[in-house]
Motif scaffolding. Sequence first.
Motif, PDB file in Angstrom:
ATOM      1  N   ASP A  49       0.814  -1.218   0.000  1.00 26.57           N
ATOM      2  CA  ASP A  49       0.000   0.000   0.000  1.00 26.57           C
ATOM      3  C   ASP A  49       0.846   1.267   0.000  1.00 26.57           C
ATOM      4  O   ASP A  49       0.363   2.336   0.368  1.00 26.57           O
ATOM      5  N   LYS A  50       2.099   1.156  -0.408  1.00 24.23           N
ATOM      6  CA  LYS A  50       2.991   2.306  -0.473  1.00 24.23           C
ATOM      7  C   LYS A  50       3.092   2.794  -1.914  1.00 24.23           C
ATOM      8  O   LYS A  50       3.295   2.000  -2.827  1.00 24.23           O
ATOM      9  N   ASP A  51       2.944   4.090  -2.115  1.00 23.17           N
ATOM     10  CA  ASP A  51       3.150   4.674  -3.435  1.00 23.17           C
ATOM     11  C   ASP A  51       4.642   4.887  -3.642  1.00 23.17           C
ATOM     12  O   ASP A  51       5.335   5.379  -2.748  1.00 23.17           O
ATOM     13  N   VAL A  52       5.130   4.479  -4.813  1.00 22.67           N
ATOM     14  CA  VAL A  52       6.550   4.629  -5.129  1.00 22.67           C
ATOM     15  C   VAL A  52       6.692   5.394  -6.442  1.00 22.67           C
ATOM     16  O   VAL A  52       5.825   5.342  -7.303  1.00 22.67           O
ATOM     17  N   ALA A  53       7.784   6.096  -6.563  1.00 24.51           N
ATOM     18  CA  ALA A  53       8.082   6.837  -7.786  1.00 24.51           C
ATOM     19  C   ALA A  53       9.105   6.051  -8.604  1.00 24.51           C
ATOM     20  O   ALA A  53       9.864   5.240  -8.062  1.00 24.51           O
ATOM     21  N   ALA A  54       9.131   6.299  -9.896  1.00 26.80           N
ATOM     22  CA  ALA A  54      10.110   5.647 -10.765  1.00 26.80           C
ATOM     23  C   ALA A  54      11.510   5.874 -10.218  1.00 26.80           C
ATOM     24  O   ALA A  54      11.841   6.972  -9.781  1.00 26.80           O
ATOM     25  N   ALA A  55      12.301   4.821 -10.205  1.00 27.20           N
ATOM     26  CA  ALA A  55      13.706   4.827  -9.781  1.00 27.20           C
ATOM     27  C   ALA A  55      13.904   4.920  -8.271  1.00 27.20           C
ATOM     28  O   ALA A  55      15.036   4.988  -7.809  1.00 27.20           O
ATOM     29  N   ASP A  56      12.818   4.907  -7.476  1.00 29.05           N
ATOM     30  CA  ASP A  56      12.973   4.845  -6.019  1.00 29.05           C
ATOM     31  C   ASP A  56      13.588   3.502  -5.640  1.00 29.05           C
ATOM     32  O   ASP A  56      13.200   2.461  -6.181  1.00 29.05           O
ATOM     33  N   SER A  57      14.503   3.511  -4.695  1.00 31.84           N
ATOM     34  CA  SER A  57      15.016   2.268  -4.120  1.00 31.84           C
ATOM     35  C   SER A  57      13.954   1.768  -3.148  1.00 31.84           C
ATOM     36  O   SER A  57      13.653   2.436  -2.157  1.00 31.84           O
ATOM     37  N   ILE A  58      13.352   0.604  -3.462  1.00 37.71           N
ATOM     38  CA  ILE A  58      12.224   0.161  -2.627  1.00 37.71           C
ATOM     39  C   ILE A  58      12.422  -1.210  -1.998  1.00 37.71           C
ATOM     40  O   ILE A  58      11.622  -1.630  -1.177  1.00 37.71           O
ATOM     41  N   ALA A  59      13.482  -1.919  -2.374  1.00 37.35           N
ATOM     42  CA  ALA A  59      13.761  -3.222  -1.781  1.00 37.35           C
ATOM     43  C   ALA A  59      15.276  -3.422  -1.800  1.00 37.35           C
ATOM     44  O   ALA A  59      16.007  -2.642  -2.404  1.00 37.35           O
TER      45      ALA A  59
END
Length: 132
Positions: A49-59
Amino acid sequence: MTQTPEELRYTEEHEWVQRIAPTRVRVGITDYAQSQLGDVVFVQLPETDKDVAAADSIAEVESTKSVSDIYAPFGAKVVAVNEELVQQPETLNTDPYGAGWLFELEVADAGDLDKTLGELLDAAGYQGVIGG
């Protein structure tokens, strides 16, 4: 020889993207990426349920050799994560295109997703990135 399934799209950061619904994709790391990492020992997944932006480090994927960030291939909402990887991170090495998926993203509009996927690399383009 590195596997590069034709039906997937790819990023230059060695992630694959598979459309699984009109507005939803599944994301993982490529066979090439897992072979470069070596034995994967830990996976940190994004929050759902988290919004992420392109190129965000998310994992993050940690191996016996290094730690690698996993980036959002485009802006979207994280709608699912592969909890099995927390207990069995080595699945990324043994089945990177199947049971080793990392997370699922969803966008609001199928047309936008069509356009975004079209901007990612196809299998031949990704082979060019990795020198295949």
